[in-house]
Motif scaffolding. Sequence first.
Motif, mmCIF file in Angstrom:
data_model
loop_
_atom_site.group_PDB
_atom_site.id
_atom_site.type_symbol
_atom_site.label_atom_id
_atom_site.label_comp_id
_atom_site.label_asym_id
_atom_site.label_seq_id
_atom_site.Cartn_x
_atom_site.Cartn_y
_atom_site.Cartn_z
ATOM 1 N N GLU A 1 0.821 -1.225 -0.071
ATOM 2 C CA GLU A 1 0.022 -0.082 0.084
ATOM 3 C C GLU A 1 0.823 1.447 -0.139
ATOM 4 O O GLU A 1 0.425 2.183 -0.517
ATOM 5 C CB GLU A 1 -1.018 -0.134 1.343
ATOM 6 C CG GLU A 1 -1.978 -0.849 1.173
ATOM 7 C CD GLU A 1 -3.147 -0.606 2.007
ATOM 8 O OE1 GLU A 1 -2.966 -0.472 3.230
ATOM 9 O OE2 GLU A 1 -4.331 -0.059 1.478
ATOM 10 N N ARG B 1 -18.814 0.209 -1.223
ATOM 11 C CA ARG B 1 -19.556 1.603 -0.814
ATOM 12 C C ARG B 1 -20.490 1.959 -2.095
ATOM 13 O O ARG B 1 -21.466 2.579 -1.901
ATOM 14 C CB ARG B 1 -18.779 2.573 -0.740
ATOM 15 C CG ARG B 1 -18.208 2.817 0.975
ATOM 16 C CD ARG B 1 -17.372 4.191 1.130
ATOM 17 N NE ARG B 1 -16.099 4.312 0.447
ATOM 18 C CZ ARG B 1 -15.074 3.739 1.170
ATOM 19 N NH1 ARG B 1 -15.058 3.507 2.347
ATOM 20 N NH2 ARG B 1 -13.774 3.911 0.461
ATOM 21 N N THR C 1 -9.317 9.647 -3.917
ATOM 22 C CA THR C 1 -8.784 9.010 -2.816
ATOM 23 C C THR C 1 -9.095 9.486 -1.545
ATOM 24 O O THR C 1 -8.315 9.132 -0.656
ATOM 25 C CB THR C 1 -7.151 8.609 -2.969
ATOM 26 O OG1 THR C 1 -6.642 9.933 -2.725
ATOM 27 C CG2 THR C 1 -6.777 7.956 -4.276
ATOM 28 N N ILE D 1 -11.365 9.403 0.398
ATOM 29 C CA ILE D 1 -12.000 8.508 1.540
ATOM 30 C C ILE D 1 -11.212 7.411 1.908
ATOM 31 O O ILE D 1 -11.013 7.191 2.864
ATOM 32 C CB ILE D 1 -13.495 8.084 1.070
ATOM 33 C CG1 ILE D 1 -14.350 9.331 0.863
ATOM 34 C CG2 ILE D 1 -14.020 7.062 2.193
ATOM 35 C CD1 ILE D 1 -15.604 9.003 0.237
ATOM 36 N N LYS D 2 -10.798 6.472 0.871
ATOM 37 C CA LYS D 2 -10.040 5.489 1.032
ATOM 38 C C LYS D 2 -8.684 5.648 1.684
ATOM 39 O O LYS D 2 -8.227 4.547 1.959
ATOM 40 C CB LYS D 2 -9.773 4.796 -0.187
ATOM 41 C CG LYS D 2 -9.386 5.092 -1.573
ATOM 42 C CD LYS D 2 -9.344 4.201 -2.529
ATOM 43 C CE LYS D 2 -8.670 4.872 -4.096
ATOM 44 N NZ LYS D 2 -8.979 4.341 -5.124
ATOM 45 N N ASN D 3 -7.834 6.797 1.355
ATOM 46 C CA ASN D 3 -6.675 6.811 2.086
ATOM 47 C C ASN D 3 -6.558 7.045 3.493
ATOM 48 O O ASN D 3 -5.437 6.843 4.093
ATOM 49 C CB ASN D 3 -6.051 7.973 0.981
ATOM 50 C CG ASN D 3 -5.279 7.258 0.024
ATOM 51 O OD1 ASN D 3 -5.560 6.336 -0.557
ATOM 52 N ND2 ASN D 3 -4.585 8.076 -0.879
ATOM 53 N N ASP E 1 -7.866 4.947 5.720
ATOM 54 C CA ASP E 1 -7.593 3.880 6.245
ATOM 55 C C ASP E 1 -6.241 3.181 5.681
ATOM 56 O O ASP E 1 -5.488 2.438 6.486
ATOM 57 C CB ASP E 1 -8.622 2.627 5.854
ATOM 58 C CG ASP E 1 -10.012 2.783 6.333
ATOM 59 O OD1 ASP E 1 -10.030 3.752 7.177
ATOM 60 O OD2 ASP E 1 -10.966 2.143 6.092
ATOM 61 N N VAL E 2 -5.751 3.775 4.698
ATOM 62 C CA VAL E 2 -4.180 3.224 4.524
ATOM 63 C C VAL E 2 -3.319 3.732 5.344
ATOM 64 O O VAL E 2 -2.446 3.381 5.864
ATOM 65 C CB VAL E 2 -4.038 3.987 2.923
ATOM 66 C CG1 VAL E 2 -2.505 3.545 2.524
ATOM 67 C CG2 VAL E 2 -5.016 3.284 1.792
ATOM 68 N N ARG F 1 -3.631 2.077 8.758
ATOM 69 C CA ARG F 1 -3.053 0.718 8.459
ATOM 70 C C ARG F 1 -1.688 0.702 8.562
ATOM 71 O O ARG F 1 -0.817 0.099 9.541
ATOM 72 C CB ARG F 1 -3.261 -0.067 7.311
ATOM 73 C CG ARG F 1 -4.700 -0.776 7.215
ATOM 74 C CD ARG F 1 -4.755 -1.962 6.021
ATOM 75 N NE ARG F 1 -5.160 -0.887 4.666
ATOM 76 C CZ ARG F 1 -6.413 -0.512 4.384
ATOM 77 N NH1 ARG F 1 -7.366 -0.888 5.188
ATOM 78 N NH2 ARG F 1 -6.476 -0.208 3.370
ATOM 79 N N ASN G 1 2.170 10.980 6.516
ATOM 80 C CA ASN G 1 1.170 10.093 6.739
ATOM 81 C C ASN G 1 0.834 9.619 8.141
ATOM 82 O O ASN G 1 0.896 8.503 8.816
ATOM 83 C CB ASN G 1 1.502 8.776 6.072
ATOM 84 C CG ASN G 1 2.737 8.124 6.349
ATOM 85 O OD1 ASN G 1 3.588 8.629 6.951
ATOM 86 N ND2 ASN G 1 2.763 6.967 6.155
#
Lengths: 653, 653
Positions: free
Chosen positions: A470, A485, B475, B477-479, B481-482, B485, B525
Amino acid sequence: MPWPKEIKENPAKFIINSDVTISLSPNNRGRVRNAAVNFLRRLSTRTGVFLGEGFPITNKEGHIKITFDTVSKLGIENDESYTLDINDTSVNIKAKTDIGAIRGLETLLQLTHNNETNYFFPGVNIIDNPRFVWRGLMIDVARHFQPVNVIKRNLRAMASVKMNVFHWHLTDDQGFRIESKVYPKLQELASDGLYYTQEQIKDIVTYADNLGIRVIPELDVPGHASAILAAYPELGSKDNYNYTIERNSGVFDPTLNPTKIITYEFLENLFSEIAPLFPDDYFHIGGDENEGKHWNENKDIQRFKNQHGLKTNHDLQTYFNIKLEKILSKLGKTLMGWDEIMTPNMPTSAVIHSWRGENEGLTKGGSLIKAAKKGYQTVLSNGYYIDRMLPVEHHYNVDPIGNVQLTKAEQSRILGGEATMWSELVTQQTIDSRIWPRTAAIAERFWSPQAINDVNAMKKRLATVSFQLEELGLTHIKNRDVILRNMTNNQDISSLITLSKICEPLKIYARNKDGIEYKTYSPFNLFADACVVNAEDAQPFINQVSNYIKNPNKAHEAEVMHYLNKWSKNYTHFSKLQKNPKISPLEKLSKTISDVSLMLSKAIKNKNISTKNLNIIKDHIKVLSNPFVDVEVAIIEALTRLTHYSESNNLQN
Amino acid sequence: MPWPKEIKENPAKFIINSDVTISLSPNNRGRVRNAAVNFLRRLSTRTGVFLGEGFPITNKEGHIKITFDTVSKLGIENDESYTLDINDTSVNIKAKTDIGAIRGLETLLQLTHNNETNYFFPGVNIIDNPRFVWRGLMIDVARHFQPVNVIKRNLRAMASVKMNVFHWHLTDDQGFRIESKVYPKLQELASDGLYYTQEQIKDIVTYADNLGIRVIPELDVPGHASAILAAYPELGSKDNYNYTIERNSGVFDPTLNPTKIITYEFLENLFSEIAPLFPDDYFHIGGDENEGKHWNENKDIQRFKNQHGLKTNHDLQTYFNIKLEKILSKLGKTLMGWDEIMTPNMPTSAVIHSWRGENEGLTKGGSLIKAAKKGYQTVLSNGYYIDRMLPVEHHYNVDPIGNVQLTKAEQSRILGGEATMWSELVTQQTIDSRIWPRTAAIAERFWSPQAINDVNAMKKRLATVSFQLEELGLTHIKNRDVILRNMTNNQDISSLITLSKICEPLKIYARNKDGIEYKTYSPFNLFADACVVNAEDAQPFINQVSNYIKNPNKAHEAEVMHYLNKWSKNYTHFSKLQKNPKISPLEKLSKTISDVSLMLSKAIKNKNISTKNLNIIKDHIKVLSNPFVDVEVAIIEALTRLTHYSESNNLQN
């Protein structure tokens, strides 16, 4: 991952703090400097450490010292060996070539560990070099076009697991993806506007080269030619045939006419234009799956065969291939083709790409060993077809050589292998989750010693590598939720996540029966596209069921119950979703899984099950054994074992 | 979103099934065909419908009919109006230009609705056109480089909310991001290898043009010039100065020397090379934040000022700007600059980009109205600085004109506005979440009638638009969680998600005090990078607390308790994480939030609180009011209100 050749641990610990510096010798602005800068960025990203020096230092030696002798020209002779030594205060990477140094840096980054207060590299002494010189990934960009950034992120991922060949399947029935200035109708009429400009190709080739990855282009001829013929029908084997870009999947009839002079003029001009974009020595011409139907139907072609003493269509194709080999040879390229090109008259200067095996009517092991024995260089893809959606262990267990006894010369002709990502069923949204993480295990098969073959150990390491991908921008994890989603129209997706963790997309092309269900422009963000091979919760549950049946103690029972409870409750969550045409087809799947989980959990808890309930459970499992919405349930066998266990031990009489 | 000018609903329903076709008149292979193909792909993605026809049909009329008169050359005169009429069996989009037709297609896609069994377009009759002709987004690619695909996905997002100007801030102290063939040291020494080739620029400009988006390049001079001077120090205002690429953020001294002939030769050659890459009429030269320190320190420059009767550094900069205006005029370009260029002698042919306001010592409304009254065309960015991390309502409520009375001529000179994404604190991983969804609300401000200003209604629509942007590859929304993590090293991130939903990154540059904490290569990050403005759980909780205090009935109590319970339990989850240096700093934040939530929930439940506990709560809130790890807790005020409520109503004496 891939596991190094020799590794010795020592008790040292190199602490990663903001003072850490890196230096290169010779100080080189090329590949290694790039790799070192990227290493620092990724180290900082991974650890959160604010490095004082964001670039390699040149005024003195760094804590991390990289030394190498020569800058490589990439090719099969290239040396990728390196040593890596970590002690408390310094890290040393030494290599013969810059590529070896880059490989060592990837190993170092993978060694990043942490405790509560620090990140560190553990003390090790590593000596490493690859088993095979050809460690490839093929990506088909014809069936579904993949933009530049998708290719680049996959190249980064490849480099992170030390792969070194990107085989770029650039043309097929569904599209011709290269800009041609000589034959512009190729991109104008045969690509739907989805193609790489020559500048983009050069950019990608340079990008790959920087990562130590060679790029092998494939222009698939004489079959798989619908797109080419949509642009230049005069090259076809049938006159007055309506050639169009193909929208379905499968093997199609449009084929170049190997008896026409203009065909070779076209290919010579085209190859002369394209070949210089790719500095690599090898050039792939496909050559597969030509069933010769249109050749048979053309009298002129049949006459030509008679005149030239070509008995079969295979002979005619060999005639064609030999002509191509000469064209490519003039361009300084070695011809490579899928294993159909290995006919008796084919010169051994060609490289045989072995793809067919038992499934395609060949003997086990396919054509690889045969090719090597006959004097061809050869590369294995049979067993590494990742688009077949088989579990990672299946591919990991395929060894290119296995126990076959070969002479040294034969052995050296087995260059290595390639994972193949055919793209009939993937888009740029899903391709990463179809390539990764399984390809990392294949990369280990190609790099590491043959004896490294413990599947469980590999799976454990693979989970870490997968998550770390990732960091390179790979989307294989995060795009699952994007799809869910989208399916729910932005409702709570937790119940679908739970479901997706025990479902896998249908395997071996069953999802697209006869290649007609899905067209190139069909939606590929359905539930099956959110699911992946080696479904996350399946393997742990399977293991726990095994443990429980072997030894049904409290601890094992609790583990099994944990999953059964989760699944039995899940339908309640699912049923709260506002339904729509994308979710509704999952209703039965969700409900049946919850029902069977609840009944099994009761049986286990109460150590008691009635015949009636047992039959209901068996019926449910039968229902779940059928495909739903293009997925299969990955815990069927474990549920069946639990059911049999209950039947044997807890049946109420 | 943006809300159309006029919309009438009718009871019709156009069902979206696999038969749906689309046709264009005139049948045009340009922008509209592209837009129509993308429309079909997105419609299919959104609905899961397997469309039979994946491309516009040409042999007959489609169910969706698009008609337009002319193909636009993009510019401020361009007509973007359209009408959209939906009935049971057909959809009609009519426009004067192809761009109007594209805007209508975006509206149609946004109208996709569904029930349990179908997707459909509801019956409407829409008449629409934009309020302002200039609806822009600026992206700074100097502080953090943004690759081609990041720009492209943001262009797609812009088009989806009908924005039409991409202002590309290409150079600054931290990097020069354009390939120059005339001055190659610019990319060699001033970019760290992170720049756009001219081919990539052309590709992006073409891509934007296809979406109906103009591209305005900005080369910021004479200040913000550290990178240029790292490559060509002879152009600098100080001799023997060590010019280097800047790694920190802020306003720096390196400035071009406006008294040297070679400076103008350089700029004329460079602009002559760069300008043709950008077909648009406007060219932005920056011109901001030159504090003139190096000019003051150079005797030759002071002498030059005296010789030319230039009293102040502002006069000198005007002298410089007027020279540039002539260079650009020869190239057919209109000069645009930040509002510092509006000095008394500046010709009104220049465009004033208004960015300063009360925070920069100007009056409210800044320079926009003044510029328009003085005869300049002008564009507003003050109030739209999205990098300041302010809530969406803040930007939405900024109206470029407000209640100011203007003549028609003055009004027509107010072209519109631009959201500005300065990139000191964003990387390609986080930039989308800093731009979106707030920029969609700003887009509505620029497009929709002034009277469309209901914040709550906007927020509701924005939530849908935000989620739909994922379909375009965004991206934001999805980043999240990246990043989480990565922070946890792949552990269960649910406790961090809960925390991130009530935390927001520090606002108004407080995160990077004096621009020295974060360098360009620092990690971005961290937890703050996973958090976003308008934290997801904050607003609902704030509303529920208001409701509860107004009317403390059971239903309102349950709503408040729902969140308090969730937060009070969260520390237990958090504490199960294996700690590392990235997570540990969150310990106190997590624990304090759980503690205070637990105590408040008990007070509410028991209708009783002791003075001692009240004081502990107040202490906790005080602790939470300080920034932690570069975030602020977004529910402080609501917690405080609850505390006061308990104090007033439930205090145990």
